[in-house]
Design an enzyme around this catalytic site. Structure first.
Site, short mmCIF file in Angstrom:
data_model
loop_
_atom_site.label_atom_id
_atom_site.label_comp_id
_atom_site.label_asym_id
_atom_site.label_seq_id
_atom_site.Cartn_x
_atom_site.Cartn_y
_atom_site.Cartn_z
N CYS A 286 -5.69 -18.96 110.85
CA CYS A 286 -6.79 -18.14 111.39
C CYS A 286 -8.14 -18.49 110.79
CB CYS A 286 -6.49 -16.67 111.15
SG CYS A 286 -5.00 -16.13 112.00
N1 LIG Z 1 0.01 -16.20 111.99
C1 LIG Z 1 -0.87 -15.25 111.85
O1 LIG Z 1 -0.96 -14.63 110.81
C2 LIG Z 1 -1.82 -14.87 112.98
C3 LIG Z 1 -2.59 -13.69 112.83
C4 LIG Z 1 -3.43 -13.32 113.87
C5 LIG Z 1 -3.53 -14.12 115.00
N2 LIG Z 1 -2.78 -15.26 115.12
C6 LIG Z 1 -2.90 -16.03 116.35
O2 LIG Z 1 -1.70 -15.87 117.10
C7 LIG Z 1 -1.42 -17.06 117.83
C8 LIG Z 1 -0.01 -17.54 117.51
O3 LIG Z 1 0.05 -17.86 116.13
P1 LIG Z 1 1.42 -18.01 115.36
O4 LIG Z 1 1.06 -17.96 113.92
O5 LIG Z 1 2.45 -17.05 115.85
O6 LIG Z 1 1.84 -19.49 115.81
P2 LIG Z 1 3.26 -20.19 115.58
O7 LIG Z 1 3.02 -21.64 115.60
O8 LIG Z 1 3.98 -19.56 114.43
O9 LIG Z 1 4.10 -19.78 116.87
C9 LIG Z 1 3.78 -20.19 118.15
C10 LIG Z 1 5.07 -20.39 118.94
O10 LIG Z 1 4.71 -20.73 120.29
C11 LIG Z 1 5.62 -21.69 120.76
N3 LIG Z 1 5.03 -22.35 121.92
C12 LIG Z 1 4.08 -23.30 121.95
N4 LIG Z 1 3.78 -23.62 123.22
C13 LIG Z 1 4.58 -22.85 123.99
C14 LIG Z 1 4.75 -22.72 125.39
N5 LIG Z 1 4.04 -23.45 126.27
N6 LIG Z 1 5.65 -21.83 125.83
C15 LIG Z 1 6.40 -21.10 124.98
N7 LIG Z 1 6.27 -21.17 123.65
C16 LIG Z 1 5.38 -22.04 123.17
C17 LIG Z 1 5.88 -22.57 119.56
O11 LIG Z 1 7.07 -23.30 119.70
C18 LIG Z 1 5.94 -21.53 118.43
O12 LIG Z 1 7.25 -21.05 118.24
C19 LIG Z 1 -2.51 -18.05 117.45
O13 LIG Z 1 -3.53 -18.00 118.41
C20 LIG Z 1 -3.04 -17.50 116.14
O14 LIG Z 1 -4.38 -17.86 115.93
C21 LIG Z 1 -1.92 -15.65 114.12
#
Ligand SMILES: NC(=O)c1ccc[n+]([C@@H]2O[C@H](COP(=O)([O-])OP(=O)(O)OC[C@H]3O[C@@H](n4cnc5c(N)ncnc54)[C@H](O)[C@@H]3O)[C@@H](O)[C@H]2O)c1
Length: 448
Positions: A286
């Site tokens: 983030c």
């Molecule tokens: N991790 C955090 O603490 C956090 C906090 C707030 C916001 N976010 C936001 O949330 C979003 C997700 O982050 P995250 O940390 O969960 O990411 P992550 O990489 O842990 O998980 C994303 C998942 O999406 C899957 N994926 C990718 N493309 C795909 C598709 N076309 N169809 C289905 N699945 C697909 C991946 O395989 C993965 O399992 C990002 O935009 C991030 O900025 C994350």
């Protein structure tokens, strides 16, 4: 399979209230999987969609790949109907779809929305009337309206459009930022208010009805762009303030003042001050990334986001700063970085989590190797580390034995399960970038 009819507000609310609504979550990562479990705890039948087949298989076997999510939690959810799939045709069976896929930067430091567009294009054909689609991935203001909606409309096999006004037929779209703070045990997830901005007041209301079942408070805003900007404001606020303390730390060091003592004193002020802490650089998915989504978008409006750029400059420099302090400390021992054995303590981007994304430890290890150090690491969350999008470590965890064999131990992540006193006792030199050794008196410690 019965699904929501004719965009009916009351039908959807009824289905949510009676837990008949089927919830599909796309992206079973750090955000999507815990969210799926929250809905499942509230007795919704949840389907998790992911393109990573290994994750789908693990989840369907009742396993987990995130340390703080125990297999028992997945198995409990399975009893409530949770399952994972890579088959997008099942999207048609959902009443609500929440998208939680990655939004990284590309090699030119520009937004990479390929995961979002890939997801949206894949689900578009299956979207049906009355369905509620919510984007949670962090992104620049305008993404939902400019990227998501046009693709959903263009790809829909029923020719459906997004609902803008009451009485229209179509599907509903909203943006709702994810505000999770991994590893933070002080605030329960359901106590974090949920901001929602729909493409229409109806979309906001539907999304609020759904989230109202798992969050104590839903905060509606007037548009998806306002919701997208809310998330960026929150993260830019952190990024800028972290940069500020990182800069003041460098000044304090020159002036012989302990920045941590200063912060501890300042935070006794009951108003107008929030404590942020210096460190070896930013990490996670983030704070190092999201601000640049806005600065990129701002260029379209002929606007330069100077605070973001300045904060980025200071924060990006921090790994170099701490390496220089290590070089100084080794110099005091008549050693150079080249040829020194250095143990990096902690790889995760912050304490007590198993997430390596954008971690400053990656840059630090790379810089140390470039300078000829013999680098090892210890982090109980990573038995081994191969290579990723921006790194190639290919290392295995070094046990915390024989610390005296290293010329320096560099504390990069302050996991709480480390015994810092024992580490200082055994090590020849400890370079502490996190104030983890606070209260320990030893001339072996260099705090920076
Ligand atoms: N991790 C955090 O603490 C956090 C906090 C707030 C916001 N976010 C936001 O949330 C979003 C997700 O982050 P995250 O940390 O969960 O990411 P992550 O990489 O842990 O998980 C994303 C998942 O999406 C899957 N994926 C990718 N493309 C795909 C598709 N076309 N169809 C289905 N699945 C697909 C991946 O395989 C993965 O399992 C990002 O935009 C991030 O900025 C994350």
């Amino acid at each position: 399979m019965e699904t929501l009819q004719a965009g009916s507000l009351t039908d959807f609310k009824e289905k949510v209230a009676t837990r008949q609504a089927r919830v599909g979550i796309v992206g079973m990562g750090y955000v999507g999987l815990p969210l799926a479990l929250l809905f499942s705890d509230q007795r919704f039948r949840v389907t998790g969609f992911d393109i990573a087949q290994d994750k789908v298989t693990t989840l369907n076997k009742g396993g987990s790949y995130i340390v703080r999510i125990l297999p028992e939690m997945i198995q409990q959810a399975q009893k409530a109907g949770f399952k994972a799939t890579a088959d997008y045709s099942e999207i048609a069976e959902m009443d609500a779809i929440i998208i939680c896929v990655p939004t990284p930067l590309n090699e030119y430091h520009e937004p990479d929305l390929s995961y979002v567009t890939g997801t949206v294009e894949a689900i578009a054909p299956h979207v049906h009337e009355g369905q509620v689609i919510i984007l949670e991935s962090t992104t620049y203001p305008g993404t939902t309206e400019e990227i998501v909606v046009p693709r959903l409309e263009a790809g829909n096999k029923h020719g459906l459009k997004v609902v803008r006004n009451a009485g229209e037929k179509g599907f509903h779209v909203a943006f709702s930022p994810e505000r999770e703070d991994p590893g933070n045990e002080t605030v329960a997830r359901h106590d974090i208010p949920k901001v929602v901005g729909g493409c229409s007041p109806i979309a906001s209301e539907l999304a609020a009805a759904l989230y109202g079942t798992i969050f104590r408070r839903v905060v509606p805003v007037s548009s998806p762009s306002a919701a997208e900007m809310t998330k960026l404001l929150e993260n830019i606020y952190r990024c800028v303030n972290i940069a500020l303390v990182n800069e003041l730390k460098q000044l304090c060091m020159r002036m012989g003042i302990d920045i941590h003592e200063v912060i501890d004193a300042a935070k006794t002020k009951p108003f107008g001050f929030q404590a942020f802490y210096p460190g070896p650089g930013l990490g996670g998915h983030c704070i190092p990334i999201d601000p640049f989504y806005l600065s990129w978008k701002a260029k379209q409006y002929d606007f330069r986001t100077k605070f973001i750029e300045l904060a980025g400059e200071v924060n990006i420099n921090m790994p170099y700063f701490v390496i220089d302090r290590l070089a100084d400390a080794l110099n005091e021992h008549s050693k150079s970085i080249k040829g020194s054995k250095v143990l990096v303590l902690g790889l995760a981007y912050k304490r007590d989590i198993d997430d390596l994304r954008e971690s400053p430890s990656l840059t630090i290890i790379e810089l140390l190797r470039e300078k000829g150090a013999i680098v090892s690491y210890n982090d109980p969350y990573f038995p081994s580390v191969g290579h990723g999008r921006h790194y190639a470590l290919n290392m295995t965890n070094t046990p915390l034995e024989n610390l005296g064999e290293f010329d320096a131990v560099m504390i990069v992540t302050d996991h709480t399960n480390y015994d810092y006193k024992a580490i200082v006792d055994q090590a020849k030199l400890v370079v502490d970038t996190r104030n983890a050794t606070k209260g320990i008196v030893s001339d072996k410690i260099v705090r920076c």
